[in-house]
Design a protein around this motif. Structure first.
Motif, PDB file in Angstrom:
ATOM      1  N   GLU A   6       0.846  -1.192   0.000  1.00  0.00           N
ATOM      2  CA  GLU A   6       0.000   0.000   0.000  1.00  0.00           C
ATOM      3  C   GLU A   6       0.879   1.238   0.000  1.00  0.00           C
ATOM      4  OE1 GLU A   6      -2.987   0.036   3.020  1.00  0.00           O
ATOM      5  OE2 GLU A   6      -3.975  -1.735   2.213  1.00  0.00           O
ATOM      6  N   ILE A   7       0.499   2.212  -0.841  1.00  0.00           N
ATOM      7  CA  ILE A   7       1.279   3.436  -0.921  1.00  0.00           C
ATOM      8  C   ILE A   7       0.561   4.612  -0.272  1.00  0.00           C
ATOM      9  CG2 ILE A   7       2.715   2.801  -2.873  1.00  0.00           C
ATOM     10  CD1 ILE A   7       0.699   4.076  -4.732  1.00  0.00           C
ATOM     11  N   PHE A   8      -0.765   4.614  -0.299  1.00  0.00           N
ATOM     12  CA  PHE A   8      -1.573   5.581   0.445  1.00  0.00           C
ATOM     13  C   PHE A   8      -3.001   5.073   0.474  1.00  0.00           C
ATOM     14  CE2 PHE A   8      -1.286   7.064  -3.922  1.00  0.00           C
ATOM     15  CZ  PHE A   8      -2.587   7.287  -4.267  1.00  0.00           C
ATOM     16  N   GLY A   9      -3.653   5.312   1.605  1.00  0.00           N
ATOM     17  CA  GLY A   9      -5.014   4.806   1.748  1.00  0.00           C
ATOM     18  C   GLY A   9      -5.053   3.316   1.481  1.00  0.00           C
ATOM     19  N   ASN A  10      -5.981   2.901   0.675  1.00  0.00           N
ATOM     20  CA  ASN A  10      -6.065   1.499   0.263  1.00  0.00           C
ATOM     21  C   ASN A  10      -5.461   1.284  -1.117  1.00  0.00           C
ATOM     22  OD1 ASN A  10      -7.376   0.711   2.599  1.00  0.00           O
ATOM     23  ND2 ASN A  10      -9.401   1.166   1.770  1.00  0.00           N
ATOM     24  N   LYS A  11      -4.762   2.291  -1.634  1.00  0.00           N
ATOM     25  CA  LYS A  11      -4.186   2.230  -2.975  1.00  0.00           C
ATOM     26  C   LYS A  11      -2.843   1.510  -2.935  1.00  0.00           C
ATOM     27  CE  LYS A  11      -5.136   4.281  -6.925  1.00  0.00           C
ATOM     28  NZ  LYS A  11      -6.278   3.908  -7.695  1.00  0.00           N
ATOM     29  N   LYS A  12      -2.719   0.514  -3.804  1.00  0.00           N
ATOM     30  CA  LYS A  12      -1.470  -0.239  -3.908  1.00  0.00           C
ATOM     31  C   LYS A  12      -0.715   0.239  -5.136  1.00  0.00           C
ATOM     32  CE  LYS A  12      -3.635  -4.249  -1.871  1.00  0.00           C
ATOM     33  NZ  LYS A  12      -4.203  -5.552  -2.128  1.00  0.00           N
ATOM     34  N   PHE A  13       0.569  -0.055  -5.173  1.00  0.00           N
ATOM     35  CA  PHE A  13       1.386   0.331  -6.319  1.00  0.00           C
ATOM     36  C   PHE A  13       0.836  -0.315  -7.589  1.00  0.00           C
ATOM     37  CE2 PHE A  13       5.220   0.068  -9.037  1.00  0.00           C
ATOM     38  CZ  PHE A  13       5.463   1.425  -9.140  1.00  0.00           C
ATOM     39  N   SER A  14       0.422  -1.552  -7.510  1.00  0.00           N
ATOM     40  CA  SER A  14      -0.144  -2.222  -8.684  1.00  0.00           C
ATOM     41  C   SER A  14      -1.430  -1.527  -9.142  1.00  0.00           C
ATOM     42  CB  SER A  14      -0.408  -3.699  -8.395  1.00  0.00           C
ATOM     43  OG  SER A  14      -1.289  -3.850  -7.307  1.00  0.00           O
ATOM     44  N   ASP A  15      -2.206  -0.975  -8.188  1.00  0.00           N
ATOM     45  CA  ASP A  15      -3.416  -0.229  -8.545  1.00  0.00           C
ATOM     46  C   ASP A  15      -3.061   1.044  -9.322  1.00  0.00           C
ATOM     47  OD1 ASP A  15      -4.948  -2.116  -7.179  1.00  0.00           O
ATOM     48  OD2 ASP A  15      -4.983  -0.934  -5.330  1.00  0.00           O
ATOM     49  N   LEU A  16      -1.997   1.708  -8.883  1.00  0.00           N
ATOM     50  CA  LEU A  16      -1.556   2.913  -9.566  1.00  0.00           C
ATOM     51  C   LEU A  16      -1.123   2.591 -10.997  1.00  0.00           C
ATOM     52  CD1 LEU A  16      -0.865   5.944  -9.523  1.00  0.00           C
ATOM     53  CD2 LEU A  16       1.387   5.319  -8.650  1.00  0.00           C
ATOM     54  N   LEU A  17      -0.387   1.510 -11.164  1.00  0.00           N
ATOM     55  CA  LEU A  17       0.039   1.108 -12.506  1.00  0.00           C
ATOM     56  C   LEU A  17      -1.168   0.762 -13.376  1.00  0.00           C
ATOM     57  CD1 LEU A  17       3.147  -1.089 -11.640  1.00  0.00           C
ATOM     58  CD2 LEU A  17       3.120   1.277 -12.446  1.00  0.00           C
ATOM     59  N   LYS A  18      -2.154   0.104 -12.796  1.00  0.00           N
ATOM     60  CA  LYS A  18      -3.373  -0.230 -13.532  1.00  0.00           C
ATOM     61  C   LYS A  18      -4.124   1.044 -13.926  1.00  0.00           C
ATOM     62  CE  LYS A  18      -7.592  -3.039 -13.248  1.00  0.00           C
ATOM     63  NZ  LYS A  18      -8.384  -2.092 -13.994  1.00  0.00           N
ATOM     64  N   ASP A  19      -4.166   2.026 -13.012  1.00  0.00           N
ATOM     65  CA  ASP A  19      -4.823   3.296 -13.327  1.00  0.00           C
ATOM     66  C   ASP A  19      -4.146   3.990 -14.503  1.00  0.00           C
ATOM     67  OD1 ASP A  19      -6.610   2.897 -11.275  1.00  0.00           O
ATOM     68  OD2 ASP A  19      -5.662   4.325  -9.899  1.00  0.00           O
ATOM     69  N   ILE A  20      -2.825   3.956 -14.522  1.00  0.00           N
ATOM     70  CA  ILE A  20      -2.084   4.573 -15.623  1.00  0.00           C
ATOM     71  C   ILE A  20      -2.474   3.901 -16.936  1.00  0.00           C
ATOM     72  CG2 ILE A  20       0.211   4.885 -16.637  1.00  0.00           C
ATOM     73  CD1 ILE A  20       1.253   5.177 -13.715  1.00  0.00           C
ATOM     74  N   TYR A  21      -2.479   2.588 -16.938  1.00  0.00           N
ATOM     75  CA  TYR A  21      -2.835   1.836 -18.147  1.00  0.00           C
ATOM     76  C   TYR A  21      -4.283   2.113 -18.555  1.00  0.00           C
ATOM     77  CZ  TYR A  21      -3.899  -2.070 -21.213  1.00  0.00           C
ATOM     78  OH  TYR A  21      -4.315  -2.825 -22.277  1.00  0.00           O
ATOM     79  N   ASP A  22      -5.205   2.038 -17.584  1.00  0.00           N
ATOM     80  CA  ASP A  22      -6.623   2.267 -17.882  1.00  0.00           C
ATOM     81  C   ASP A  22      -6.864   3.686 -18.395  1.00  0.00           C
ATOM     82  OD1 ASP A  22      -7.176  -0.317 -17.114  1.00  0.00           O
ATOM     83  OD2 ASP A  22      -7.933   0.234 -15.122  1.00  0.00           O
ATOM     84  N   ASN A  23      -6.184   4.676 -17.796  1.00  0.00           N
ATOM     85  CA  ASN A  23      -6.342   6.062 -18.252  1.00  0.00           C
ATOM     86  C   ASN A  23      -5.880   6.221 -19.688  1.00  0.00           C
ATOM     87  OD1 ASN A  23      -7.419   6.924 -15.847  1.00  0.00           O
ATOM     88  ND2 ASN A  23      -5.533   7.824 -15.089  1.00  0.00           N
ATOM     89  N   GLN A  24      -4.806   5.560 -20.035  1.00  0.00           N
ATOM     90  CA  GLN A  24      -4.292   5.636 -21.399  1.00  0.00           C
ATOM     91  C   GLN A  24      -5.312   5.072 -22.380  1.00  0.00           C
ATOM     92  OE1 GLN A  24      -1.662   7.126 -22.612  1.00  0.00           O
ATOM     93  NE2 GLN A  24      -1.992   6.410 -24.680  1.00  0.00           N
ATOM     94  N   LYS A  25      -5.870   3.921 -22.070  1.00  0.00           N
ATOM     95  CA  LYS A  25      -6.872   3.305 -22.956  1.00  0.00           C
ATOM     96  C   LYS A  25      -8.140   4.157 -23.039  1.00  0.00           C
ATOM     97  CE  LYS A  25      -4.631  -0.206 -24.286  1.00  0.00           C
ATOM     98  NZ  LYS A  25      -4.206  -0.255 -25.678  1.00  0.00           N
ATOM     99  N   LYS A  26      -8.584   4.674 -21.892  1.00  0.00           N
ATOM    100  CA  LYS A  26      -9.785   5.503 -21.850  1.00  0.00           C
ATOM    101  C   LYS A  26      -9.573   6.782 -22.662  1.00  0.00           C
ATOM    102  CE  LYS A  26     -12.796   7.863 -18.565  1.00  0.00           C
ATOM    103  NZ  LYS A  26     -13.002   8.184 -17.144  1.00  0.00           N
ATOM    104  N   LYS A  27      -8.410   7.391 -22.511  1.00  0.00           N
ATOM    105  CA  LYS A  27      -8.100   8.613 -23.243  1.00  0.00           C
ATOM    106  C   LYS A  27      -8.105   8.350 -24.738  1.00  0.00           C
ATOM    107  CE  LYS A  27      -4.031   9.698 -23.530  1.00  0.00           C
ATOM    108  NZ  LYS A  27      -2.719   9.881 -23.970  1.00  0.00           N
ATOM    109  N   ASP A  28      -7.551   7.238 -25.152  1.00  0.00           N
ATOM    110  CA  ASP A  28      -7.523   6.891 -26.568  1.00  0.00           C
ATOM    111  C   ASP A  28      -8.943   6.789 -27.123  1.00  0.00           C
ATOM    112  OD1 ASP A  28      -6.193   6.103 -29.007  1.00  0.00           O
ATOM    113  OD2 ASP A  28      -6.840   4.044 -28.569  1.00  0.00           O
ATOM    114  N   ARG A  29      -9.820   6.110 -26.387  1.00  0.00           N
ATOM    115  CA  ARG A  29     -11.216   5.988 -26.822  1.00  0.00           C
ATOM    116  C   ARG A  29     -11.907   7.349 -26.860  1.00  0.00           C
ATOM    117  NH1 ARG A  29     -10.971   1.429 -23.457  1.00  0.00           N
ATOM    118  NH2 ARG A  29     -11.943   2.593 -21.772  1.00  0.00           N
ATOM    119  N   GLN A  30     -11.665   8.184 -25.833  1.00  0.00           N
ATOM    120  CA  GLN A  30     -12.307   9.494 -25.778  1.00  0.00           C
ATOM    121  C   GLN A  30     -11.879  10.385 -26.939  1.00  0.00           C
ATOM    122  OE1 GLN A  30     -11.132  10.782 -21.856  1.00  0.00           O
ATOM    123  NE2 GLN A  30     -13.133  10.296 -20.995  1.00  0.00           N
TER     124      GLN A  30
END
Length: 120
Positions: A6-30
């Motif tokens: 955990e890096i802050f709150g309930n957020k894990k480092f792997s969650d942050l990496l997943k967010d980066i990936y998901d944001n990239q895909k979402k941005k591409d679609r948008q």
């Protein structure tokens, strides 16, 4: 490295990496949807002169957001590595200066974007 630490709150480092990936895909679609929605509105050069800068601004803001998430991940990764090695320094002076410069650039870009937006 522990990706499930955990890096802050309930957020894990792997969650942050997943967010980066998901944001990239979402941005591409948008961006693709935005361009597809705006294509029918382009009837002449003057329409393009109005719409293209708006698209450009949208893409730039999105790219900068992704860059900041990646920088955050790098800082956290380094902190996790330093924690494992029991190192006393968190960031070098050069890295601190680079982060501060990035923050200043974001603020300037935001102020510039805000001042360029037409009032309705």
């Amino acid at each position: 490295m522990k990706f499930d630490e955990e890096i802050f709150g309930n957020k894990k480092f792997s969650d942050l990496l997943k967010d980066i990936y998901d944001n990239q895909k979402k941005k591409d679609r948008q961006i693709n949807l935005l361009i597809a929605d705006l294509k029918p509105m382009l009837n002449n050069i003057s329409d393009a002169a109005i719409l293209v800068p708006a698209i450009k601004d949208f893409i730039e803001v999105s790219v900068k957001n992704d860059e900041h998430l990646v920088k955050l991940a790098a800082v956290i990764q380094r902190a996790m590595g330093d924690k494992a090695e029991e190192s006393s320094s968190f960031l070098t002076d050069e890295e601190k200066e680079a982060l501060l410069k990035g923050i200043q650039e974001i603020q300037e870009d935001q102020e510039e974007t805000d001042s360029e937006r037409p009032t309705v």
